[in-house]
Design a protein around this motif. Sequence first.
Motif, mmCIF file in Angstrom:
data_model
loop_
_atom_site.group_PDB
_atom_site.id
_atom_site.type_symbol
_atom_site.label_atom_id
_atom_site.label_comp_id
_atom_site.label_asym_id
_atom_site.label_seq_id
_atom_site.Cartn_x
_atom_site.Cartn_y
_atom_site.Cartn_z
ATOM 1 N N ALA A 35 5.186 -4.347 8.827
ATOM 2 C CA ALA A 35 4.245 -3.658 7.939
ATOM 3 C C ALA A 35 3.318 -4.650 7.238
ATOM 4 C CB ALA A 35 5.004 -2.821 6.911
ATOM 5 N N ILE A 36 3.862 -5.770 6.764
ATOM 6 C CA ILE A 36 3.037 -6.757 6.045
ATOM 7 C C ILE A 36 1.961 -7.325 6.971
ATOM 8 C CG2 ILE A 36 3.041 -9.054 4.967
ATOM 9 C CD1 ILE A 36 5.759 -8.361 3.743
ATOM 10 N N TYR A 86 -0.590 -4.713 7.805
ATOM 11 C CA TYR A 86 -1.448 -4.448 6.652
ATOM 12 C C TYR A 86 -2.584 -5.477 6.580
ATOM 13 C CZ TYR A 86 -3.092 -4.109 1.861
ATOM 14 O OH TYR A 86 -3.886 -3.992 0.747
ATOM 15 N N LEU A 106 4.248 -0.415 0.773
ATOM 16 C CA LEU A 106 4.666 -1.206 1.935
ATOM 17 C C LEU A 106 5.778 -2.182 1.566
ATOM 18 C CD1 LEU A 106 1.258 -1.935 3.663
ATOM 19 C CD2 LEU A 106 3.144 -0.625 4.613
ATOM 20 N N LEU A 107 5.670 -2.762 0.372
ATOM 21 C CA LEU A 107 6.667 -3.751 -0.044
ATOM 22 C C LEU A 107 7.926 -3.110 -0.612
ATOM 23 C CD1 LEU A 107 4.319 -6.319 -1.805
ATOM 24 C CD2 LEU A 107 5.486 -6.624 0.381
ATOM 25 N N MET A 158 1.595 -9.670 -1.113
ATOM 26 C CA MET A 158 2.211 -9.362 0.180
ATOM 27 C C MET A 158 3.183 -10.466 0.581
ATOM 28 S SD MET A 158 1.906 -6.704 1.874
ATOM 29 C CE MET A 158 1.018 -5.222 2.172
ATOM 30 N N ARG A 182 9.583 -4.112 7.335
ATOM 31 C CA ARG A 182 8.791 -4.757 6.304
ATOM 32 C C ARG A 182 7.907 -5.861 6.876
ATOM 33 N NH1 ARG A 182 9.423 -6.595 0.499
ATOM 34 N NH2 ARG A 182 8.915 -8.797 0.704
#
Lengths: 110, 325
Positions: free
Chosen positions: B217-218, B221, A62-63, A38, B214
């Motif tokens: 989101a990271i 997550y 996601l990435l 991540m 992004r």
Amino acid sequence: MNVRAIVEALDLDVLAGEAYLDREVTGGYAADLLSCVMAGAEAGDLWITLQTHGNIVAVASLLGVAALVVAEGAEVPEATLTKAEQQDVVVLSSAEPVYETIAHLVDLGI
Amino acid sequence: MRRQFALFALMGRGGALTKIHELIREMKVSRVMTPNVLTLTPGASMKELKELLREHRISGAPVVEDDELVGVVSIEDLIHALENIDLDSPIREYMTCEDLITAHAQEPVMEALRRFETFNVGRMPVLDARGKLVGIITRGDITMALLRALQDLYSEAESMQDRPQQFFEALESDNTSLQLRYSVEQGNFSDGGEASASVKRALLRIGASPKLARRVAIATYEAEMNLIIHTTHGGFILADIQPSEITVVAQDSGPGIPDVELARQPGYSTATPEVREMGFGAGMGLVNVDRCTDDMSLWSAIGVGTRLQMVFKVSPEEIGNETDD
């Protein structure tokens, strides 16, 4: 270089995301700790790992990595592949270990 | 039915068809017609008609006497006069004056369209409620007006999509935000990442840059996985999206973190060996969160629960379509 060219050069198996092999590969990242991935992997990277459980798909998606490469021919559960198809994630399988796989990629200029 | 569905799909949005219906039903003739119409008097000669048609490149005109519509004269009538070599005769000899087909300024365009079809005329004089001539309408006028209205409709929809700020500005309130809520189940690894993926998709849809989507989101997550891995009963994630700031809160009801400072240390984790085997528990989750957020606060109490609040400032460059890094 796109994913398809790498699949052909390294003789990889395409386990999921056949429709997205035209994605451009801009770099690479290898790790099995998801938080490291991540933090470290970029969009457009190839992510080389030994993990096979469903969560790798979430991380890859996601990435926005170009493709996930599972090394050492590790068996990927059906659930992971189904999820990958749903989320447009490309999953490739390399028969060789992580180190050799990366060495080939470096030879290709990745 | 099938065709209708295909059309819906083609439009990409169910609302557009309804909108077209609305346009045709509600658009008034007065909005579509050509006002300030050129007219002739019944006493004028057919020669004058010929000049008028030629000069203005039109094919007919209403005939008016004392402010009242008394007939319509067209290029066909002119041809009759030419055949008779009778251009000096007054228009009243050649015009149509009975059963005039007219449109009304306040009726819907739909009604006018029907009359065009029924009577197969090229143009209709438009009368107001008192029967006074106020304009003229052709089928072409209706087509053009509908096309223009459709274009406006689409560019409005597009700009809403492209620019989140406009979307927010269109909603009037002192402070508008979009809230997304997700409940996260403890131990449900197979759905891990669903909430963060949804947040990411929503952000991209309303126009956030891939870069902004992004980093949100990271961080989301990591928070989501913490709820799955470390809580007793799972928890929830709440994303509050405002034009200038996005706040994501992950909250649970226990067990709580004994030492919050220690938990924030890189490499520190309480994850079980099984979870570590899956690649979690690197002790980097909160470090990642910190890196992706502009502000984060972590509050926890044993037996009560944990609340992680993450704030992302939206810079002007992070709205729009620039590519990911």
